[in-house]
Write an enzyme that holds these catalytic residues in place. Structure first.
Site, PDB file in Angstrom:
ATOM      1  N   HIS A  86       2.208   3.502  -9.045  1.00 51.75           N
ATOM      2  CA  HIS A  86       2.002   2.084  -9.364  1.00 51.75           C
ATOM      3  C   HIS A  86       3.171   1.554 -10.192  1.00 51.75           C
ATOM      4  O   HIS A  86       3.641   0.431  -9.983  1.00 51.75           O
ATOM      5  CB  HIS A  86       0.684   1.884 -10.119  1.00 51.75           C
ATOM      6  CG  HIS A  86      -0.529   2.252  -9.308  1.00 51.75           C
ATOM      7  ND1 HIS A  86      -0.701   1.839  -8.018  1.00 51.75           N
ATOM      8  CD2 HIS A  86      -1.623   3.004  -9.607  1.00 51.75           C
ATOM      9  CE1 HIS A  86      -1.855   2.302  -7.553  1.00 51.75           C
ATOM     10  NE2 HIS A  86      -2.429   3.025  -8.504  1.00 51.75           N
ATOM     11  N   LEU A 133      10.906 -20.366  -5.123  1.00 53.65           N
ATOM     12  CA  LEU A 133       9.837 -19.557  -4.511  1.00 53.65           C
ATOM     13  C   LEU A 133       8.554 -19.648  -5.348  1.00 53.65           C
ATOM     14  O   LEU A 133       8.615 -19.677  -6.578  1.00 53.65           O
ATOM     15  CB  LEU A 133      10.293 -18.085  -4.467  1.00 53.65           C
ATOM     16  CG  LEU A 133       9.269 -17.070  -3.949  1.00 53.65           C
ATOM     17  CD1 LEU A 133       9.142 -17.175  -2.429  1.00 53.65           C
ATOM     18  CD2 LEU A 133       9.669 -15.641  -4.335  1.00 53.65           C
ATOM     19  N   ASP A 139       0.833  -1.212   0.000  1.00 53.21           N
ATOM     20  CA  ASP A 139       0.000   0.000   0.000  1.00 53.21           C
ATOM     21  C   ASP A 139       0.866   1.261   0.000  1.00 53.21           C
ATOM     22  O   ASP A 139       1.974   1.263   0.530  1.00 53.21           O
ATOM     23  CB  ASP A 139      -0.922  -0.015   1.225  1.00 53.21           C
ATOM     24  CG  ASP A 139      -2.081   0.960   1.074  1.00 53.21           C
ATOM     25  OD1 ASP A 139      -2.423   1.297  -0.078  1.00 53.21           O
ATOM     26  OD2 ASP A 139      -2.641   1.378   2.093  1.00 53.21           O
TER      27      ASP A 139
HETATM   28  C1  IPE Z   1      -5.268  -2.682  -0.092  1.00 53.60           C
HETATM   29  O1  IPE Z   1      -5.001  -1.341  -0.284  1.00 53.60           O
HETATM   30  C2  IPE Z   1      -5.341  -3.380  -1.430  1.00 53.60           C
HETATM   31  C3  IPE Z   1      -4.081  -3.538  -2.134  1.00 53.60           C
HETATM   32  C4  IPE Z   1      -2.908  -3.222  -1.671  1.00 53.60           C
HETATM   33  C5  IPE Z   1      -4.187  -4.133  -3.437  1.00 53.60           C
HETATM   34  P1  IPE Z   1      -6.172  -0.244  -0.367  1.00 53.60           P
HETATM   35  O2  IPE Z   1      -5.508   1.039  -0.576  1.00 53.60           O
HETATM   36  O3  IPE Z   1      -7.179  -0.666  -1.367  1.00 53.60           O
HETATM   37  O4  IPE Z   1      -6.799  -0.374   1.089  1.00 53.60           O
HETATM   38  P2  IPE Z   1      -7.705   0.662   1.908  1.00 53.60           P
HETATM   39  O5  IPE Z   1      -8.789   1.125   0.991  1.00 53.60           O
HETATM   40  O6  IPE Z   1      -6.806   1.785   2.322  1.00 53.60           O
HETATM   41  O7  IPE Z   1      -8.185  -0.116   3.085  1.00 53.60           O
HETATM   42  C1  IPE Z   2      -1.677   0.208  -3.363  1.00 53.13           C
HETATM   43  O1  IPE Z   2      -1.432   1.565  -3.400  1.00 53.13           O
HETATM   44  C2  IPE Z   2      -1.871  -0.371  -4.737  1.00 53.13           C
HETATM   45  C3  IPE Z   2      -3.251  -0.766  -5.039  1.00 53.13           C
HETATM   46  C4  IPE Z   2      -4.246  -0.751  -4.211  1.00 53.13           C
HETATM   47  C5  IPE Z   2      -3.502  -1.203  -6.402  1.00 53.13           C
HETATM   48  P1  IPE Z   2      -2.614   2.624  -3.385  1.00 53.13           P
HETATM   49  O2  IPE Z   2      -2.991   2.927  -4.783  1.00 53.13           O
HETATM   50  O3  IPE Z   2      -3.721   2.166  -2.516  1.00 53.13           O
HETATM   51  O4  IPE Z   2      -1.889   3.873  -2.745  1.00 53.13           O
HETATM   52  P2  IPE Z   2      -2.469   4.861  -1.667  1.00 53.13           P
HETATM   53  O5  IPE Z   2      -2.861   4.030  -0.482  1.00 53.13           O
HETATM   54  O6  IPE Z   2      -3.635   5.547  -2.291  1.00 53.13           O
HETATM   55  O7  IPE Z   2      -1.341   5.784  -1.368  1.00 53.13           O
HETATM   56 MG    MG Z   3      -4.101   2.396  -0.529  1.00 53.39          MG
END
Ligand code: IPE
Ligand code: IPE
Ligand code: MG
Length: 228
Positions: free
Chosen positions: A32, A126, A15
């Site tokens: 990303h 792995l 995240d």
């Molecule tokens: C969790 O991250 C999902 C992934 C890392 C793919 P999110 O950014 O979607 O989670 P929330 O919304 O902060 O809980």
């Molecule tokens: C996690 O990073 C990746 C996915 C959920 C695909 P985020 O896109 O949720 O990044 P933040 O949490 O908004 O910074």
């Molecule tokens: Mg996120």
């Protein structure tokens, strides 16, 4: 001397990509892209360690709520990643698997997932698992439906056998980057006794060095599994 904890299955909630980009005045999708590089670094580190399974949360059942442009970008990024990484997987004896409800993806993406899964099926190092359109609640419901259809006894063992993760042991260690303290519908059943790690580091900034420090702490923790 106490035996060190064995780390067979590491799960990561990757995240913080969007915030990483925004902090730099860039579009979220640039985060990303950078995050994909971190996947590479962490996978290589794990493939050289004793870890057998690395399960990465790449796209949740809830992530479809995001703007279409971001979702489309993530699908393209995934497609490019699967094509580009194929060689790296084979060269490093890494087996690829996907979990989640894949039925919502385009047939092209499904083909790419299937191709890499098959190409790397006999790799014995792995196992890297990508959680795609994955949600723990959705997975448990799908597994329950399969269990009922198969007419087997409803038991913990049977449910585990019908989960998408049937090929892997339960999660030993779960890391979430990005500074939030929640599981966001990730591997709830499989992580019932996982050791949890939360770091403020945003996923694009996460490194093998930081993971190595967390693994050292994991080894020092006392896992009791309800015992004493
Ligand atoms: C969790 O991250 C999902 C992934 C890392 C793919 P999110 O950014 O979607 O989670 P929330 O919304 O902060 O809980
Ligand atoms: C996690 O990073 C990746 C996915 C959920 C695909 P985020 O896109 O949720 O990044 P933040 O949490 O908004 O910074
Ligand atoms: Mg996120």
């Amino acid at each position: 001397m106490r035996e060190l904890n064995e780390l067979k299955h590491l799960a990561i909630i990757m995240d913080g990509n969007g915030r990483w980009a925004q902090e730099r005045g860039k579009q979220r999708v640039r985060g990303h892209e950078k995050g994909a590089e971190t996947i590479r670094e962490i996978t290589m580190f794990c493939s050289k360690s004793d870890i057998s399974f690395l399960t990465l949360y790449a796209f949740s059942t809830e992530n479809w709520k995001r703007p279409k442009t971001e979702v489309d970008f993530l699908m393209r990024l995934l497609s490019d990643y699967l094509k580009k990484e194929a060689e790296v997987y084979l060269k490093n004896n890494i087996r690829f698997k996907a979990i989640g409800d894949l039925s919502r993806f385009s047939s092209r993406l499904l083909d790419e997932i299937e191709t890499l899964t098959q190409k790397s099926a006999s790799c014995s190092g792995l196992t890297q698992v990508l959680a795609l359109n994955y949600g723990s609640k959705d997975e448990i419901i799908r597994a329950t439906q399969k269990m009922i259809k198969a007419g087997v006894e409803v038991s913990e063992e049977n449910l585990s056998r019908f989960l998408d993760t049937a090929f892997a042991p339960d999660v030993d260690m779960l890391v979430r980057t990005g500074g939030d303290y929640r599981l966001s519908n990730y591997l709830l059943w499989q992580s019932s006794y996982a050791e949890l790690f939360f770091t403020p580091t945003l996923w694009p900034d996460f490194t093998a060095e930081e993971l190595a420090i967390q693994i050292e702490e994991f080894k020092r923790r006392k896992r009791r599994f309800g015992g004493i």
